[in-house]
Structures are given as structure tokens and as C-alpha cells.
Design an enzyme around this catalytic site. Structure first.
Site, PDB file in Angstrom:
ATOM      1  N   CYS A  12       0.856  -1.187   0.000  1.00 57.36           N
ATOM      2  CA  CYS A  12       0.000   0.000   0.000  1.00 57.36           C
ATOM      3  C   CYS A  12       0.893   1.238   0.000  1.00 57.36           C
ATOM      4  O   CYS A  12       2.113   1.149   0.161  1.00 57.36           O
ATOM      5  CB  CYS A  12      -0.855  -0.007   1.261  1.00 57.36           C
ATOM      6  SG  CYS A  12       0.175   0.006   2.731  1.00 57.36           S
ATOM      7  N   HIS A  36       4.869  -5.236   9.053  1.00 55.83           N
ATOM      8  CA  HIS A  36       4.686  -6.606   9.517  1.00 55.83           C
ATOM      9  C   HIS A  36       4.988  -7.601   8.403  1.00 55.83           C
ATOM     10  O   HIS A  36       4.103  -8.249   7.863  1.00 55.83           O
ATOM     11  CB  HIS A  36       3.260  -6.803  10.042  1.00 55.83           C
ATOM     12  CG  HIS A  36       3.113  -6.343  11.457  1.00 55.83           C
ATOM     13  ND1 HIS A  36       1.909  -6.027  12.030  1.00 55.83           N
ATOM     14  CD2 HIS A  36       4.038  -6.153  12.428  1.00 55.83           C
ATOM     15  CE1 HIS A  36       2.102  -5.653  13.280  1.00 55.83           C
ATOM     16  NE2 HIS A  36       3.383  -5.718  13.541  1.00 55.83           N
ATOM     17  N   HIS A  70       3.281   1.797  11.805  1.00 55.93           N
ATOM     18  CA  HIS A  70       2.147   1.785  12.734  1.00 55.93           C
ATOM     19  C   HIS A  70       2.229   2.883  13.794  1.00 55.93           C
ATOM     20  O   HIS A  70       1.329   3.002  14.618  1.00 55.93           O
ATOM     21  CB  HIS A  70       2.081   0.434  13.455  1.00 55.93           C
ATOM     22  CG  HIS A  70       1.763  -0.696  12.531  1.00 55.93           C
ATOM     23  ND1 HIS A  70       2.604  -1.759  12.328  1.00 55.93           N
ATOM     24  CD2 HIS A  70       0.696  -0.907  11.743  1.00 55.93           C
ATOM     25  CE1 HIS A  70       2.056  -2.586  11.457  1.00 55.93           C
ATOM     26  NE2 HIS A  70       0.910  -2.101  11.082  1.00 55.93           N
ATOM     27  N   HIS A 120      -2.278  -4.470  19.367  1.00 54.98           N
ATOM     28  CA  HIS A 120      -1.620  -4.042  18.129  1.00 54.98           C
ATOM     29  C   HIS A 120      -0.903  -2.703  18.351  1.00 54.98           C
ATOM     30  O   HIS A 120      -1.462  -1.795  18.967  1.00 54.98           O
ATOM     31  CB  HIS A 120      -2.672  -3.889  17.021  1.00 54.98           C
ATOM     32  CG  HIS A 120      -2.070  -3.790  15.655  1.00 54.98           C
ATOM     33  ND1 HIS A 120      -1.489  -2.631  15.188  1.00 54.98           N
ATOM     34  CD2 HIS A 120      -1.923  -4.707  14.670  1.00 54.98           C
ATOM     35  CE1 HIS A 120      -1.036  -2.843  13.964  1.00 54.98           C
ATOM     36  NE2 HIS A 120      -1.282  -4.101  13.628  1.00 54.98           N
ATOM     37  N   GLU A 122      -0.359  -0.181  16.471  1.00 52.62           N
ATOM     38  CA  GLU A 122      -1.076   1.010  15.983  1.00 52.62           C
ATOM     39  C   GLU A 122      -2.109   1.462  17.020  1.00 52.62           C
ATOM     40  O   GLU A 122      -2.228   2.655  17.319  1.00 52.62           O
ATOM     41  CB  GLU A 122      -1.787   0.680  14.661  1.00 52.62           C
ATOM     42  CG  GLU A 122      -2.640   1.838  14.160  1.00 52.62           C
ATOM     43  CD  GLU A 122      -3.615   1.410  13.060  1.00 52.62           C
ATOM     44  OE1 GLU A 122      -3.213   0.635  12.165  1.00 52.62           O
ATOM     45  OE2 GLU A 122      -4.772   1.851  13.103  1.00 52.62           O
ATOM     46  N   THR A 158      -6.990   1.036  11.459  1.00 51.09           N
ATOM     47  CA  THR A 158      -7.045   1.254  10.002  1.00 51.09           C
ATOM     48  C   THR A 158      -7.372   0.010   9.185  1.00 51.09           C
ATOM     49  O   THR A 158      -7.875   0.108   8.072  1.00 51.09           O
ATOM     50  CB  THR A 158      -5.699   1.803   9.496  1.00 51.09           C
ATOM     51  OG1 THR A 158      -4.662   0.940   9.953  1.00 51.09           O
ATOM     52  CG2 THR A 158      -5.449   3.211   9.946  1.00 51.09           C
ATOM     53  N   SER A 214       0.644 -10.017  10.478  1.00 50.95           N
ATOM     54  CA  SER A 214       0.071  -8.807   9.869  1.00 50.95           C
ATOM     55  C   SER A 214      -1.447  -8.828   9.983  1.00 50.95           C
ATOM     56  O   SER A 214      -2.113  -9.739   9.484  1.00 50.95           O
ATOM     57  CB  SER A 214       0.496  -8.740   8.396  1.00 50.95           C
ATOM     58  OG  SER A 214      -0.436  -7.995   7.648  1.00 50.95           O
ATOM     59  N   SER A 215      -1.988  -7.800  10.646  1.00 53.40           N
ATOM     60  CA  SER A 215      -3.432  -7.734  10.872  1.00 53.40           C
ATOM     61  C   SER A 215      -4.197  -7.710   9.550  1.00 53.40           C
ATOM     62  O   SER A 215      -5.173  -8.435   9.367  1.00 53.40           O
ATOM     63  CB  SER A 215      -3.738  -6.482  11.693  1.00 53.40           C
ATOM     64  OG  SER A 215      -5.104  -6.264  11.740  1.00 53.40           O
ATOM     65  N   ASN A 216      -3.735  -6.887   8.587  1.00 54.19           N
ATOM     66  CA  ASN A 216      -4.524  -6.774   7.348  1.00 54.19           C
ATOM     67  C   ASN A 216      -4.435  -8.046   6.518  1.00 54.19           C
ATOM     68  O   ASN A 216      -5.382  -8.421   5.845  1.00 54.19           O
ATOM     69  CB  ASN A 216      -4.148  -5.500   6.570  1.00 54.19           C
ATOM     70  CG  ASN A 216      -2.886  -5.640   5.779  1.00 54.19           C
ATOM     71  OD1 ASN A 216      -2.900  -6.197   4.691  1.00 54.19           O
ATOM     72  ND2 ASN A 216      -1.770  -5.148   6.308  1.00 54.19           N
TER      73      ASN A 216
HETATM   74  S1  SF4 Z   1      -2.855   2.437   7.183  1.00 56.97           S
HETATM   75 FE1  SF4 Z   1      -1.637   0.606   6.945  1.00 56.97          FE
HETATM   76  S2  SF4 Z   1      -2.578  -0.466   5.222  1.00 56.97           S
HETATM   77 FE2  SF4 Z   1      -3.312   1.654   5.142  1.00 56.97          FE
HETATM   78  S3  SF4 Z   1      -1.932   2.772   3.743  1.00 56.97           S
HETATM   79 FE3  SF4 Z   1      -1.180   3.003   5.852  1.00 56.97          FE
HETATM   80  S4  SF4 Z   1       0.316   1.372   6.167  1.00 56.97           S
HETATM   81 FE4  SF4 Z   1      -0.946   0.840   4.394  1.00 56.97          FE
END
Ligand code: SF4
Length: 281
Positions: A12, A36, A70, A120, A122, A158, A214-216
């Protein structure tokens, strides 16, 4: 068997930015893990001498330090600025946003409720910007027993799913007289989730590539499993098993926001090699 990559997956904007900052600052030390993804972190160490320190104790006066994507806690940031000679902030702007919202709404007298995983990094960071009675909930069910004030500001981690965030907001409406809802779920997460959902509906096997911490990536795997029972989360092509692909027509591939292209390509090639072997059987 056909192999299809999700329309949106992989690195991302925030992770790309963090990697670029790390590559441009050889020898710097990251507080925690920059992203992550263990293998990408190893690459940055090997090729650019960018190492990770578990805590501020690993930073010496005069070091160049990088704040991970994060983010870190407010007090830790202040301490770091006092120790390090140079601080490069790789906190993703999508993470800085909920930190600022938590701080400003707390000052305006709202109690902060964060929908996320309290362990987490973040979430710990965002929480440090909020008032002392801020709480973190993992799901809508946890709102029932929560100690709440009349005025609440709701923020999401997020990487959470928008549907689950909506459920938390609905549960809070009944328990507060004033609720402010801030959609802090990032676009990259949303786009990757929707693309994974779409592909998992047509595929009969899904491979989700990314860090198991990694959460996502874990969210993408959970979404894939909802529509495709044969969905696997892997960190590298070496974990693939040939028997998973027997009699499959369409293999869908998705990858978390902290998974670099080189790992996606490596896994895609490994799946292709199974195909070639199947042809020789
Ligand atoms: S919040 Fe996390 S997943 Fe979204 S753009 Fe930022 S680093 Fe990437």
C-alpha cells in the site's frame, strides 16, 4: 488450472513510503518492526543495514531512528526525539489521522472508543493520544459491558472491516447521547478486502500471501475463507503444498498491504511450477 491475482493487493501507499524512507537512510534503527513482514525486514537489514530495536532502550544518543508505519506512543515519541540525533517519521498518514482525532476529541470532552486489537502497536499508539478513560473494543458485543460516558468519539484501527465497524457504531448509538463516528479505515485496506472478496467468490482455492503477524493479511485470509473453504495464508512459496491444487480450476492470489511484489512473484512462480509438474504426471 487458471491463476488470477486480485485486482488490488500487495504494498500500500504507507508501506511503500516507509520502505523508501528506510532505503534512503542506511544504518538507521527502527523502533519495533517497520512493517509486519519478516522477510522484507530481513532484506532491509541485509541490503541497507536498517535494523530493528525492540524498544527505546536499543537507541543510543546520536543514532538515526525511524518510527515504524504503525506509529509509536506519544510519550515514546517525545523520548525518542530527545535521544536520537535524527528521527525519520515513517508513520503512515492514515495512522497519524486517528492519533490526531483521538487527541482533539479528547480535548473537546469526548471519551474515545477504539475499535481494534488492544495489543496491536497502531492501537496502542492511538490510545496514547486519547483521554485516560479511552477504551478499546474488539467487537460490538464488548460495548454492552463497557463503562461509557454520554459523549463518545468512535475511531477504528485502520485495517478493520467496514461492516464490523458499523456494528460497533450501531451498538454505541443505544448507549450514548452523542456519538461522533470517524471512519479511519484506510482505502488500501478496503480496496484489498473488496478485491479479495470478489476473487474468492469465483476461485476454488485462494492463496493469501503475507506476514502471519500482519493484521490486514489475516483479515484478507478471513474474508477469503468466508467464500472459499480452501483458502491458505502463507509467508513464502515454500509453504505451498502440491496436493492443495489437485482438481482445482481457478487459483486466486491475494496479498497483504505489507507484502512486497518480489514475494508475490516468488509464490506465483511456485504455483506455476506445480502446474508444470501436474502436466508431467
Ligand atoms: S494504514 Fe496501513 S494499510 Fe493503510 S496505507 Fe497506511 S500502512 Fe498501508
Amino acid at each position: 488450472m487458471k491463476v488470477k491475482l486480485a485486482e488490488s493487493c500487495g504494498f500500500c501507499f504507507g508501506v511503500k513510503r516507509a520502505i523508501r524512507l528506510a532505503e534512503n537512510n542506511s544504518g538507521a534503527i527502527v523502533i519495533g518492526e517497520l512493517i509486519h513482514n519478516r522477510r522484507e525486514i530481513e532484506r532491509l537489514d541485509k541490503n541497507f543495514g536498517v535494523r530493528s530495536a525492540e524498544s527505546l532502550d536499543g537507541i543510543k544518543r546520536g543514532d538515526r531512528a525511524i518510527i515504524r508505519t504503525h506509529g509509536i506512543e506519544k510519550e515514546a515519541r517525545a523520548e525518542l526525539l530527545a535521544i536520537a540525533a535524527d528521527v525519520i517519521d515513517a508513520t503512515c498518514p492514515y495512522v497519524t489521522k486517528p492519533q490526531k482525532i483521538a487527541e482533539s476529541t479528547s480535548e473537546e470532552g469526548y471519551q474515545t472508543v477504539i475499535f481494534g486489537d488492544k495489543k496491536h502497536p497502531e492501537v496502542k499508539g492511538v490510545l496514547s493520544y486519547a483521554s485516560k478513560d479511552a477504551i478499546v473494543v474488539a467487537n460490538a458485543g464488548e460495548i454492552q459491558g463497557a463503562a461509557l460516558r454520554d459523549r463518545v468519539a468512535l475511531i477504528s484501527q485502520t485495517t478493520k472491516s467496514i461492516a464490523a465497524f458499523g456494528e460497533v457504531a450501531a451498538a454505541l448509538i443505544a448507549k450514548t447521547s452523542e456519538l461522533r463516528v470517524f471512519n479511519t479505515i484506510c482505502n488500501a485496506t478496503y480496496d484489498n478486502q473488496e478485491a479479495t472478496r470478489k476473487l474468492a467468490k469465483e476461485a476454488d482455492i485462494m492463496i493469501v500471501i503475507g506476514g502471519k503477524n500482519s493484521s490486514n493479511t489475516k483479515q484478507l485470509h478471513a474474508i477469503a475463507l468466508q467464500y472459499c473453504a480452501d483458502s491458505y495464508l502463507i509467508e513464502s512459496g515454500e509453504e505451498l503444498r502440491r496436493e492443495w491444487f489437485a482438481d482445482k480450476r481457478l487459483c486466486g492470489i491475494s496479498a497483504g498491504a505489507s507484502t512486497p511484489d518480489w514475494i508475490i512473484e516468488e509464490a506465483t512462480k511456485a504455483i506455476g511450477a506445480f502446474e508444470l509438474l501436474a502436466g508431467l504426471d
